[in-house]
Design a protein around this motif. Structure first.
Motif, short mmCIF file in Angstrom:
data_model
loop_
_atom_site.label_atom_id
_atom_site.label_comp_id
_atom_site.label_asym_id
_atom_site.label_seq_id
_atom_site.Cartn_x
_atom_site.Cartn_y
_atom_site.Cartn_z
N GLY A 145 1.11 -1.03 0.17
CA GLY A 145 0.09 0.20 0.01
C GLY A 145 0.50 1.63 0.13
O GLY A 145 1.86 1.10 0.23
N GLN A 146 0.03 2.63 0.52
CA GLN A 146 0.94 3.60 0.27
C GLN A 146 2.02 3.58 1.20
O GLN A 146 3.03 4.18 0.84
N LEU A 147 1.67 3.25 2.13
CA LEU A 147 2.54 3.06 3.61
C LEU A 147 4.39 2.65 3.44
O LEU A 147 5.01 2.63 4.09
N ASP B 167 0.98 -9.27 2.01
CA ASP B 167 0.01 -8.52 0.71
C ASP B 167 -0.83 -9.74 0.74
O ASP B 167 -0.64 -10.75 0.02
N ILE B 168 -1.70 -8.99 -0.05
CA ILE B 168 -2.50 -10.31 -0.90
C ILE B 168 -2.97 -10.10 -2.49
O ILE B 168 -3.49 -10.65 -3.23
N ARG B 169 -1.93 -8.76 -3.15
CA ARG B 169 -1.87 -8.62 -4.20
C ARG B 169 -0.32 -9.09 -5.17
O ARG B 169 0.33 -9.16 -4.33
N TYR C 253 2.66 -13.98 -0.09
CA TYR C 253 1.22 -13.41 0.57
C TYR C 253 0.58 -13.64 1.52
O TYR C 253 0.84 -15.01 2.56
N LEU C 254 -0.38 -12.85 2.30
CA LEU C 254 -0.76 -12.86 3.37
C LEU C 254 -1.93 -11.89 3.72
O LEU C 254 -2.00 -10.98 3.85
N ASP C 255 -3.10 -13.07 4.03
CA ASP C 255 -4.55 -12.26 3.91
C ASP C 255 -4.77 -12.38 6.04
O ASP C 255 -4.52 -13.05 6.61
N ILE C 256 -4.49 -11.31 6.38
CA ILE C 256 -4.60 -10.89 7.59
C ILE C 256 -6.18 -12.16 8.21
O ILE C 256 -5.97 -11.76 9.54
N ILE D 124 4.26 -5.49 11.79
CA ILE D 124 3.77 -3.04 11.49
C ILE D 124 2.52 -3.51 10.54
O ILE D 124 2.77 -4.57 9.69
N HIS D 125 1.26 -3.34 11.40
CA HIS D 125 0.51 -4.36 10.61
C HIS D 125 -0.23 -2.98 9.80
O HIS D 125 -1.35 -1.68 10.43
N PHE D 126 -0.14 -3.10 8.42
CA PHE D 126 -0.44 -2.15 7.32
C PHE D 126 -1.90 -1.71 7.10
O PHE D 126 -2.33 -1.03 6.31
N LEU E 233 -8.16 -0.84 5.19
CA LEU E 233 -9.96 -0.67 4.22
C LEU E 233 -10.03 1.17 5.02
O LEU E 233 -10.12 1.54 5.60
N LEU E 234 -9.30 1.91 3.93
CA LEU E 234 -9.19 4.13 4.09
C LEU E 234 -11.07 4.09 4.82
O LEU E 234 -11.73 3.75 4.27
N SER E 235 -10.46 5.40 5.01
CA SER E 235 -12.01 6.27 5.00
C SER E 235 -13.19 6.33 3.62
O SER E 235 -13.75 5.96 4.25
N ILE F 292 0.37 -0.38 14.83
CA ILE F 292 -0.72 -0.34 14.56
C ILE F 292 -1.25 1.13 14.43
O ILE F 292 -1.30 1.79 15.47
N PRO F 293 -1.08 1.38 12.76
CA PRO F 293 -1.52 2.97 13.13
C PRO F 293 -2.91 3.34 13.04
O PRO F 293 -3.59 2.48 12.71
N SER F 294 -3.13 4.20 13.80
CA SER F 294 -4.31 5.12 13.82
C SER F 294 -4.36 6.96 12.82
O SER F 294 -3.55 6.11 11.93
N THR F 295 -5.38 6.99 13.17
CA THR F 295 -5.68 8.10 12.52
C THR F 295 -6.37 9.47 13.14
O THR F 295 -7.03 9.36 13.72
N ILE F 296 -6.59 10.85 12.29
CA ILE F 296 -7.29 11.51 12.64
C ILE F 296 -8.39 10.95 12.30
O ILE F 296 -9.12 11.98 13.52
N GLY G 265 -3.19 12.88 7.36
CA GLY G 265 -2.81 12.58 5.87
C GLY G 265 -1.72 12.71 5.21
O GLY G 265 -0.68 13.48 5.97
N ILE G 266 -0.90 11.19 4.58
CA ILE G 266 0.63 11.04 4.76
C ILE G 266 0.17 11.16 2.86
O ILE G 266 -0.29 11.29 2.23
N ILE G 267 1.79 12.34 2.44
CA ILE G 267 1.87 12.53 1.38
C ILE G 267 3.58 11.82 0.95
O ILE G 267 4.32 12.18 1.49
N THR H 239 4.20 7.53 -3.58
CA THR H 239 3.12 5.97 -4.01
C THR H 239 1.45 6.71 -4.38
O THR H 239 1.13 7.01 -3.63
N LYS H 240 0.86 5.34 -4.76
CA LYS H 240 -0.14 5.01 -4.80
C LYS H 240 -0.95 5.44 -3.95
O LYS H 240 -1.17 4.43 -3.00
N PRO H 241 -1.91 6.35 -2.99
CA PRO H 241 -2.77 6.63 -1.92
C PRO H 241 -4.09 5.29 -2.11
O PRO H 241 -4.25 4.96 -3.33
N THR I 224 -9.03 10.14 2.21
CA THR I 224 -10.22 11.45 2.45
C THR I 224 -9.37 12.44 1.94
O THR I 224 -9.21 13.39 1.07
N THR I 225 -7.60 12.37 2.48
CA THR I 225 -6.70 13.04 2.10
C THR I 225 -5.58 12.69 0.54
O THR I 225 -4.93 13.44 0.11
N ASP I 226 -6.37 11.96 -0.06
CA ASP I 226 -6.12 11.72 -1.32
C ASP I 226 -5.55 12.75 -1.96
O ASP I 226 -4.17 12.63 -3.15
#
Ligand SMILES: NC(=O)c1ccc[n+]([C@@H]2O[C@H](COP(=O)([O-])OP(=O)(O)OC[C@H]3O[C@@H](n4cnc5c(N)ncnc54)[C@H](O)[C@@H]3O)[C@@H](O)[C@H]2O)c1
Ligand SMILES: C[C@@H](O)[C@H](N)C(=O)O
Length: 374
Positions: free
Chosen positions: A60-62, A83-85, A99-102, A121-123, A126-128, A162-166, A219-221, A224-226, A230-232
């Motif tokens: 993912g992005q991060l 990741d799963i893709r 491959y790892l499906d959480i 590190i658990h990234f 599904l985002l907002s 495990i990241p949290s968010t605004i 929001g992280i800038i 890489t593809k977001p 909402t901050t994309d």
């Protein structure tokens, strides 16, 4: 206007800055040695405390930037990316990938044991914005996934981030200089699931001694593809500026949100994970970089590209979400407990994003080398 950042290789630009300008919001000078803080941290880590990290959702992005930095600091075999893709042929920064499906707890166990992992590190999430489009899946990935991760961390005595968010805040939260401990009550499924992750992680820490750590990111800038947040817009605006000279923004011109440049985000994770438990007065901290509105980021881009234009077509879903989030975060406790500090302001971020995307576009045309690490 041009800073010393542009002297550096793409990797140096992507991982830190040698800008001479200062962070306007905090008045700090940016260090001259771009990788210095990361090199210093790696050198000061005792051999028996070197992290061996598994990252979920690492495509993912991060995840990718963090994996690259960990390899730089601790060696090629210090990171297991999952990741799963399927990895695309052009994703040449992806190494030791599985491959790892959480949602499959047994598979997480297996990856931890086989990879001799001590830090998780658990990234995956599904985002907002995408979360609102598929609530049952968001609940599974963001809640069931976190439960699985914490159980595995408990079983194998792992340090777990495990990241949290605004997005874990809501309209009843004080929106300016939002403190760590305050009313939360988010109104998105993403936010609800992140409050759950914060509280469940803290519960596993107090009840079972799990070394759970979480940061509430703005929001992280990054270049890489977001993943559908909402901050994309604050990433797409740079790609549009360079491709078309014009960005159609889905948020109102005066919607102020807190943001942070990618390398500062990576630094926050690595320095937080390296802090001794005794330094931490909490397990979930706010961290931030700077805040701006679409009009202000457009003005920053115009300093480098004077003809850049921004127009507006508001997306009601994302606007409503943004209106429920803080405009700025107070991260003083992270700054005093474990010496968190951001190095990038808005103009430094703009300058580096433009340089990175120009390089990416040249590479696509075959005009620049494929290798990104100089
Ligand atoms: N990017 C930001 O601005 C930002 C801000 C605050 C917090 N965060 C948090 O940081 C973390 C990483 O964010 P990101 O922007 O890289 O997200 P992203 O959406 O770009 O990536 C998430 C990854 O999770 C993977 N995933 C989805 N379902 C999965 C499953 N069942 N098993 C394994 N992997 C699965 C996806 O394939 C994707 O690659 C998330 O927890 C997010 O909430 C991000
Ligand atoms: C803020 C953050 O969690 C993410 N970028 C989103 O907008 O959903």
């Amino acid at each position: 206007m041009a800073s010393k950042a542009l002297r550096s290789s793409l990797f140096r630009q992507a991982t830190s800055s040698s800008c001479t300008s200062t962070n306007q919001q905090r008045g700090m000078a940016i260090p001259a040695d771009p990788l210095g803080r990361f090199r210093q941290l790696a050198n000061s880590t005792p051999v028996d405390e070197k992290p061996r990290v598994l990252i979920t959702g690492s495509l993912g992005q991060l995840g990718r930037g963090l994996a690259t930095m960990l390899r730089f600091m601790y060696g090629e075999d210090s990171v297991v990316m999952t990741d799963i893709r399927k990895v695309r042929a052009d994703e040449n920064d992806v190494c030791n990938y599985h491959y790892l499906d959480i949602l499959n707890e047994g598979a997480i166990d297996e990856a931890i044991v086989n990879g001799r992992v001590n830090t998780l590190i658990h990234f995956s999430a599904l985002l907002s914005a995408v979360g609102e489009q598929n609530v049952p899946l968001a609940l599974k990935v963001n809640c069931q996934g976190v439960q699985n991760i914490l159980e595995v961390a408990k079983r194998h005595s792992l340090k777990v981030f495990i990241p949290s968010t605004i997005g874990a805040f809501g309209p009843e939260t004080p929106r300016v200089d939002t403190p760590d401990i305050t009313v939360q009550r988010p109104k998105t499924i993403y936010g609800v699931s992140k409050v759950y992750a914060e509280l469940l992680g803290e519960y596993y820490h107090h009840r079972f001694g799990v070394d759970f750590r979480s940061l509430r990111f703005p929001g992280i800038i990054s270049a890489t593809k977001p993943g559908g947040g909402t901050t994309d817009y604050a990433i797409k605006i740079f790609y549009d500026a360079l491709k078309d000279g014009h960005h159609v923004c889905y948020l109102n011109p005066d919607t102020r949100l807190p943001m942070m440049y990618d390398t500062d985000c990576t630094a926050s994770v690595l320095f937080f994970l390296a802090a001794q438990s005794s330094q931490l007065s909490m397990r979930t901290y706010n961290v931030t970089g700077f805040s701006f509105t679409p009009e202000e980021i457009a003005a920053s881009i115009r300093k480098f590209m004077p003809d850049f234009r921004i127009t507006y077509e508001i997306c009601p879903l994302r606007q409503k979400i943004a209106d429920s989030w803080p405009q700025s975060l107070n991260d003083n406790i992270a700054r005093s407990d474990w010496a968190w500090k951001n190095d990038y302001g808005l103009d430094e971020t703009t300058e580096i994003m433009i340089a990175l995307i120009k390089r990416e576009m040249a590479r696509e045309k075959g005009e620049a080398p494929k290798a990104v690490i100089a």
